[in-house]
Scaffold this motif. Sequence first.
Motif, PDB file in Angstrom:
ATOM      1  N   ARG A   1      -4.611 -50.154  -7.034  1.00 13.16           N
ATOM      2  CA  ARG A   1      -5.319 -51.153  -7.842  1.00 13.16           C
ATOM      3  C   ARG A   1      -4.561 -51.389  -9.151  1.00 13.16           C
ATOM      4  NH1 ARG A   1     -10.780 -52.593  -7.163  1.00 13.16           N
ATOM      5  NH2 ARG A   1     -11.208 -50.655  -6.023  1.00 13.16           N
ATOM      6  N   ARG A   2      -4.530 -52.629  -9.600  1.00 13.00           N
ATOM      7  CA  ARG A   2      -3.772 -53.004 -10.789  1.00 13.00           C
ATOM      8  C   ARG A   2      -4.560 -52.667 -12.049  1.00 13.00           C
ATOM      9  NH1 ARG A   2      -3.225 -58.496 -10.040  1.00 13.00           N
ATOM     10  NH2 ARG A   2      -2.284 -57.961  -8.039  1.00 13.00           N
TER      11      ARG A   2
ATOM     12  N   LYS B   1      -5.831 -56.677  -7.171  1.00 14.06           N
ATOM     13  CA  LYS B   1      -7.043 -56.802  -7.991  1.00 14.06           C
ATOM     14  C   LYS B   1      -8.270 -56.951  -7.104  1.00 14.06           C
ATOM     15  CE  LYS B   1      -6.318 -56.759 -12.551  1.00 14.06           C
ATOM     16  NZ  LYS B   1      -7.046 -55.828 -13.434  1.00 14.06           N
TER      17      LYS B   1
END
Length: 343
Positions: A274-275, A293
Amino acid sequence: MRILMVGHYPPHRGGVANHLDSLVRELRRRHEVHVLTYGPIKPRGFERELVHQVRVPPVYGLRGTSFAFLGSREIVKLHHEFNFDLIHTHFVGTTSFTGVLAKERTGLPLVVTAHGSDLEHTAKLTLGRVYVKKSLSEADAVITVSHWLAKKVMSLGASAVRVIPNGVRELEEVDSGKREVITFIGALRNYKSPETFIELAKRFPERKFIVAGDGPLRERLERSAPPNVRFLGYRGDVESILSQSALLVLPSRREGFGLVILEANSLGVPAVGRRVSAIPELIREGKNGLTFKSFEELVEAVRTLLKPKENRKSGKIGRRVASTYSWEDVAEEVERVYLSVLE
């Protein structure tokens, strides 16, 4: 130098314990390193004389505060016996506050390392925030394992911060045949978002998924998981799991560092993460993995990295990326911090 480390340490498990274990092993090549940790524990035989403990009640909230006050008293006693040059605490909160109290009574320089959940969780608690801010303001040097964490500690009152990433211990590849499993490794807790991994498995019913880890969410996750997901519980043989993996997925909502990304990369396994937090510092987009995202971005990233050509290319780059994070380099950087506070 004669150094006292304070924090979780084997046989305790977890990221801080693993970090401390690797750092201590490397520093002991040149220094005498003692450890003070949470008891009761049975220290490993080869270091029985160098590992000290404070027995604390196994009750959340009471445990950490007890360690802060009892631990500081123990540090004073140990200093009288061993005459330390400095104290290095790991995890900002009650553990680092142990060092603050001991510094007041011994005058020893204090180095504090922030690892992640200390700032994301402890700093949001009323009393925890007091421990965090006092520790950061009183420390002679503050180390963080990522640039993302460095910004956090600066916002909480640290005046100068040194970023020293984690190293990667050498993992031995296990010949397990074809790499085809999609893998999650981590605690089964809310902030790790393992339910995202379970939902992902439903989108790829033809693939095998493995969950390596334990925690309070396990029972619920097992009830909701499709048949292509296998739960292994806590495992110490991460190399054997990664050696059969085509891809690592890290859906955490926060990560102070994300060491499992580099462990996977070191064995040629690309990662999807996950960013958020420090994850983009480790996953170089489109090189050793991909970030996401939204859930649909995750699904697309997994599809991309499961393509044989993309998988091989990202895995090869991942090995090169992981090779730049050595514990020898970490220890040398930490030694420079020590020398700066002893000047």
